[in-house]
Design a protein around this motif. Structure first.
Motif, PDB file in Angstrom:
ATOM      1  N   MET A   1       0.823  -1.143   0.016  1.00 27.33           N
ATOM      2  CA  MET A   1      -0.053   0.085   0.073  1.00 27.33           C
ATOM      3  C   MET A   1       1.077   1.132  -0.042  1.00 27.33           C
ATOM      4  O   MET A   1       1.880   1.265   0.566  1.00 27.33           O
ATOM      5  N   PRO A   2       0.418   2.413  -0.883  1.00 28.04           N
ATOM      6  CA  PRO A   2       1.607   3.421  -0.896  1.00 28.04           C
ATOM      7  C   PRO A   2       1.489   4.220   0.413  1.00 28.04           C
ATOM      8  O   PRO A   2       0.263   4.336   1.138  1.00 28.04           O
ATOM      9  N   PRO A   3       2.536   4.665   0.886  1.00 25.23           N
ATOM     10  CA  PRO A   3       2.398   5.495   2.046  1.00 25.23           C
ATOM     11  C   PRO A   3       1.578   6.514   2.258  1.00 25.23           C
ATOM     12  O   PRO A   3       0.962   7.150   3.181  1.00 25.23           O
ATOM     13  N   GLU A   4       1.227   7.269   0.915  1.00 26.18           N
ATOM     14  CA  GLU A   4       0.244   8.418   0.945  1.00 26.18           C
ATOM     15  C   GLU A   4      -1.086   7.777   1.291  1.00 26.18           C
ATOM     16  O   GLU A   4      -1.620   8.625   1.981  1.00 26.18           O
ATOM     17  N   ILE A   5      -1.411   6.850   0.974  1.00 25.65           N
ATOM     18  CA  ILE A   5      -2.634   6.020   1.446  1.00 25.65           C
ATOM     19  C   ILE A   5      -2.702   5.771   2.881  1.00 25.65           C
ATOM     20  O   ILE A   5      -3.792   6.155   3.273  1.00 25.65           O
ATOM     21  N   GLN A   7      -1.022   7.477   5.224  1.00 24.69           N
ATOM     22  CA  GLN A   7      -1.130   8.624   5.779  1.00 24.69           C
ATOM     23  C   GLN A   7      -2.535   9.387   5.653  1.00 24.69           C
ATOM     24  O   GLN A   7      -2.866  10.062   6.721  1.00 24.69           O
TER      25      GLN A   7
END
Length: 64
Positions: A1-5, A7
């Motif tokens: 899962m991307p870190p932006e998601i 966050q």
């Protein structure tokens, strides 16, 4: 899962906890379990979705 998601999820969760103390209590009850299951999270989601905004924020200035 991307870190932006991740966050975004953490931000949304922290805002919900600040705005809706009852939701915080329900999340805390699941987190206090030794090993919360997918079923525990699904039940929490169902309980939250079954309520309307005014149940969680009875003093809201928004019109009903």
């Amino acid at each position: 899962m991307p870190p932006e998601i991740i966050q975004l999820v953490i931000f949304a969760l922290s805002e919900a906890i600040k705005a809706y103390p009852q939701i915080r209590a329900e999340i805390q009850a699941v987190l206090n379990k030794d090993n919360p299951t997918a079923e525990d999270w699904a039940a929490l989601r169902a309980r939250i979705q079954a309520q309307d905004y005014f149940k969680y924020v009875p003093n809201s200035a928004l019109p009903h």
